[in-house]
Write a protein that holds these residues in place. Structure first.
Motif, PDB file in Angstrom:
ATOM      1  N   MET A  18       0.833  -1.206   0.000  1.00 20.50           N
ATOM      2  CA  MET A  18       0.000   0.000   0.000  1.00 20.50           C
ATOM      3  C   MET A  18       0.873   1.263   0.000  1.00 20.50           C
ATOM      4  SD  MET A  18      -2.909  -1.315  -0.233  1.00 20.50           S
ATOM      5  CE  MET A  18      -3.103  -3.084  -0.339  1.00 20.50           C
ATOM      6  N   THR A  19       1.977   1.215   0.751  1.00 19.42           N
ATOM      7  CA  THR A  19       2.865   2.386   0.789  1.00 19.42           C
ATOM      8  C   THR A  19       3.569   2.575  -0.556  1.00 19.42           C
ATOM      9  OG1 THR A  19       3.128   2.172   3.159  1.00 19.42           O
ATOM     10  CG2 THR A  19       4.815   3.431   2.040  1.00 19.42           C
ATOM     11  N   LEU A  20       3.866   1.464  -1.236  1.00 20.28           N
ATOM     12  CA  LEU A  20       4.469   1.548  -2.573  1.00 20.28           C
ATOM     13  C   LEU A  20       3.523   2.301  -3.514  1.00 20.28           C
ATOM     14  CD1 LEU A  20       7.046   0.253  -3.921  1.00 20.28           C
ATOM     15  CD2 LEU A  20       5.501  -1.492  -4.802  1.00 20.28           C
ATOM     16  N   ILE A  21       2.226   2.040  -3.379  1.00 16.74           N
ATOM     17  CA  ILE A  21       1.234   2.729  -4.213  1.00 16.74           C
ATOM     18  C   ILE A  21       1.168   4.201  -3.816  1.00 16.74           C
ATOM     19  CG2 ILE A  21      -1.255   2.879  -4.730  1.00 16.74           C
ATOM     20  CD1 ILE A  21      -1.295  -0.233  -4.370  1.00 16.74           C
ATOM     21  N   GLU A  22       1.091   4.448  -2.521  1.00 14.83           N
ATOM     22  CA  GLU A  22       0.995   5.831  -2.034  1.00 14.83           C
ATOM     23  C   GLU A  22       2.224   6.648  -2.438  1.00 14.83           C
ATOM     24  OE1 GLU A  22       1.274   6.447   2.319  1.00 14.83           O
ATOM     25  OE2 GLU A  22      -0.624   7.485   2.116  1.00 14.83           O
ATOM     26  N   ASP A  23       3.397   6.009  -2.468  1.00 10.78           N
ATOM     27  CA  ASP A  23       4.638   6.710  -2.803  1.00 10.78           C
ATOM     28  C   ASP A  23       4.930   6.715  -4.299  1.00 10.78           C
ATOM     29  OD1 ASP A  23       5.090   7.248  -0.161  1.00 10.78           O
ATOM     30  OD2 ASP A  23       6.536   5.625   0.159  1.00 10.78           O
ATOM     31  N   CYS A  24       4.070   6.132  -5.109  1.00 12.86           N
ATOM     32  CA  CYS A  24       4.316   6.065  -6.560  1.00 12.86           C
ATOM     33  C   CYS A  24       4.509   7.479  -7.092  1.00 12.86           C
ATOM     34  CB  CYS A  24       3.126   5.379  -7.246  1.00 12.86           C
ATOM     35  SG  CYS A  24       3.343   5.253  -9.030  1.00 12.86           S
ATOM     36  N   PRO A  25       5.564   7.706  -7.892  1.00 14.38           N
ATOM     37  CA  PRO A  25       5.831   9.071  -8.360  1.00 14.38           C
ATOM     38  C   PRO A  25       4.835   9.548  -9.427  1.00 14.38           C
ATOM     39  CG  PRO A  25       7.451   7.533  -9.229  1.00 14.38           C
ATOM     40  CD  PRO A  25       6.616   6.753  -8.270  1.00 14.38           C
ATOM     41  N   LYS A  26       3.952   8.657  -9.849  1.00 12.67           N
ATOM     42  CA  LYS A  26       2.922   9.037 -10.839  1.00 12.67           C
ATOM     43  C   LYS A  26       1.561   8.998 -10.163  1.00 12.67           C
ATOM     44  CE  LYS A  26       5.952   7.126 -14.124  1.00 12.67           C
ATOM     45  NZ  LYS A  26       6.338   6.025 -14.960  1.00 12.67           N
ATOM     46  N   PRO A  27       0.623   9.845 -10.595  1.00 15.93           N
ATOM     47  CA  PRO A  27      -0.684   9.844  -9.926  1.00 15.93           C
ATOM     48  C   PRO A  27      -1.410   8.513 -10.088  1.00 15.93           C
ATOM     49  CG  PRO A  27      -0.690  11.266 -11.866  1.00 15.93           C
ATOM     50  CD  PRO A  27       0.724  10.826 -11.673  1.00 15.93           C
ATOM     51  N   VAL A  28      -1.984   8.046  -8.984  1.00 18.60           N
ATOM     52  CA  VAL A  28      -2.730   6.780  -8.997  1.00 18.60           C
ATOM     53  C   VAL A  28      -4.159   7.068  -8.540  1.00 18.60           C
ATOM     54  CG1 VAL A  28      -2.827   4.402  -8.139  1.00 18.60           C
ATOM     55  CG2 VAL A  28      -0.611   5.562  -8.287  1.00 18.60           C
ATOM     56  N   ILE A  29      -5.145   6.677  -9.358  1.00 21.64           N
ATOM     57  CA  ILE A  29      -6.555   6.921  -9.029  1.00 21.64           C
ATOM     58  C   ILE A  29      -7.276   5.580  -8.919  1.00 21.64           C
ATOM     59  CG2 ILE A  29      -8.723   8.011  -9.768  1.00 21.64           C
ATOM     60  CD1 ILE A  29      -7.140  10.125 -11.207  1.00 21.64           C
ATOM     61  N   ALA A  30      -8.046   5.422  -7.830  1.00 21.99           N
ATOM     62  CA  ALA A  30      -8.877   4.219  -7.688  1.00 21.99           C
ATOM     63  C   ALA A  30     -10.245   4.514  -8.288  1.00 21.99           C
ATOM     64  CB  ALA A  30      -9.031   3.871  -6.206  1.00 21.99           C
ATOM     65  N   VAL A  31     -10.717   3.615  -9.166  1.00 21.22           N
ATOM     66  CA  VAL A  31     -12.107   3.700  -9.639  1.00 21.22           C
ATOM     67  C   VAL A  31     -12.837   2.563  -8.930  1.00 21.22           C
ATOM     68  CG1 VAL A  31     -13.634   3.477 -11.638  1.00 21.22           C
ATOM     69  CG2 VAL A  31     -11.509   4.779 -11.834  1.00 21.22           C
ATOM     70  N   VAL A  32     -13.614   2.950  -7.921  1.00 25.59           N
ATOM     71  CA  VAL A  32     -14.223   1.958  -7.024  1.00 25.59           C
ATOM     72  C   VAL A  32     -15.624   1.609  -7.541  1.00 25.59           C
ATOM     73  CG1 VAL A  32     -14.965   1.493  -4.660  1.00 25.59           C
ATOM     74  CG2 VAL A  32     -12.877   2.809  -5.084  1.00 25.59           C
ATOM     75  N   ASN A  33     -15.734   0.398  -8.055  1.00 22.63           N
ATOM     76  CA  ASN A  33     -16.956  -0.053  -8.725  1.00 22.63           C
ATOM     77  C   ASN A  33     -17.588  -1.198  -7.936  1.00 22.63           C
ATOM     78  OD1 ASN A  33     -14.540  -1.508  -9.410  1.00 22.63           O
ATOM     79  ND2 ASN A  33     -15.698  -2.675 -10.912  1.00 22.63           N
ATOM     80  N   GLY A  34     -18.209  -0.917  -6.825  1.00 20.31           N
ATOM     81  CA  GLY A  34     -18.809  -1.988  -6.021  1.00 20.31           C
ATOM     82  C   GLY A  34     -18.130  -2.054  -4.666  1.00 20.31           C
ATOM     83  N   TYR A  35     -18.059  -3.283  -4.093  1.00 22.38           N
ATOM     84  CA  TYR A  35     -17.512  -3.421  -2.741  1.00 22.38           C
ATOM     85  C   TYR A  35     -16.041  -3.015  -2.654  1.00 22.38           C
ATOM     86  CZ  TYR A  35     -21.656  -6.260  -1.816  1.00 22.38           C
ATOM     87  OH  TYR A  35     -22.946  -6.697  -1.663  1.00 22.38           O
TER      88      TYR A  35
END
Ligand code: COA
Length: 261
Positions: free
Chosen positions: A91-108
């Motif tokens: 999770m921290t690897l994602i948070e620290d990713c130097p490129k923007p990361v967007i979650a598209v939350v489709n359901g649960y």
């Protein structure tokens, strides 16, 4: 790249779309999926062809309905701590990713699935999205950084309510709570919105964007003690009778009987 079996990935116009691809298990994050996510995110840190990343769930029912509860039967105090630390790292690897990361939350987006959405820089939810931290119903606590990130994002009171009740909230409520940036009709609209945002961001200076990510993450200082306490507490839950009861009850499709032991 190793063999990627649980994720579907494609690059379109510089945007990498990663779909968690276990729809028959509501995209539950088993250890193999988590390892693949780590690999894919890591190798795209330096991929010049990718300017932004979208994470979503395959199918229409779920973004991810949590860590894979089937794997919980193997958890002891010792490997429970490892389980938490490994998830926290991804999770921290994602948070620290130097490129923007967007979650598209489709359901649960439950448990580890909610924590995955929280680790992304922004969240877009569809009308059918449901967010929740049901760990306490299993005799556990969130352990992929959720106790820290949820509290920081929506404040202690609302975070306590979600984590203590274990109840799901609707996409509308998630919008009111400030858990998501946008609420859209369906997954296609979510992907369109995320793509438009990432394309807009890609017009700006990549180095500045990566610096921004560092700075904002530092504003919410990675509180090592908080993460350590989360992993230790999760390990403690793993040796409890309530945890065994909670997990077995889920797998046997019955209500748990907790005793406090
Ligand atoms: N881990 C492992 N398997 C899971 C799962 C999880 N977190 N969430 C769902 N699944 C599996 C179910 O066991 C079921 O598998 P089966 O068809 O082999 O029995 C399949 O996905 C479909 O789920 P089902 O429960 O039948 O769907 P539903 O629409 O009736 O209920 C939920 C949806 C999300 C309410 C329910 O699946 C649920 O409560 N999941 C667990 C959520 C959770 O506690 N996550 C946090 C873990 S820390």
């Amino acid at each position: 790249m190793g063999l990627i079996k649980n994720l579907f990935q494609k690059i379109d116009d510089g945007i990498l779309v990663i779909s968690i691809d276990r729809p028959d298990k509501l995209n539950a994050l088993n250890q193999a999926t988590l390892a693949e996510l780590r690999e894919v995110i890591q190798e795209n840190y330096d991929n010049d062809e990718v300017s932004g990343i979208i994470i979503t769930g395959s199918g229409d029912k779920a973004f991810a309905a949590g860590a894979d509860i089937k794997e919980f039967t193997e958890l002891s105090e010792v490997n429970g701590r490892k389980f938490a630390e490994n998830g926290q790292e991804v999770m921290t690897l994602i948070e620290d990713c130097p490129k923007p990361v967007i979650a598209v939350v489709n359901g649960y987006a439950l448990g580890g699935g909610c924590e995955l959405a929280l680790a992304c820089h922004m969240r877009i939810a569809t009308q059918s999205a449901r967010f929740g931290m049901p760990e306490v119903t299993l005799g556990l606590i969130p352990a992929y950084g959720g106790t820290q990130r949820l509290s920081r994002l929506i404040g202690k009171g609302l975070a306590y309510e979600m984590m203590m009740t274990g109840e799901m909230i609707s996409a509308e409520k998630a919008m009111d709570y400030g858990l998501i940036n946008y609420l859209v009709e369906d997954k296609n609209k979510g992907l369109e919105k995320a793509t438009a945002l990432l394309q807009r961001i890609a017009q700006n200076a990549p180095l500045a964007i990566s610096m921004l990510i560092n700075c904002v993450n530092t504003a919410f200082v990675h509180d090592e003690d908080g993460y350590l306490m989360e992993a230790n507490s999760f390990a403690n839950c793993c040796k409890s009778k309530d945890f065994k009861e909670g997990t077995h009850a889920f797998l046997e499709k019955r209500k748990p009987k907790f005793t406090g032991d």
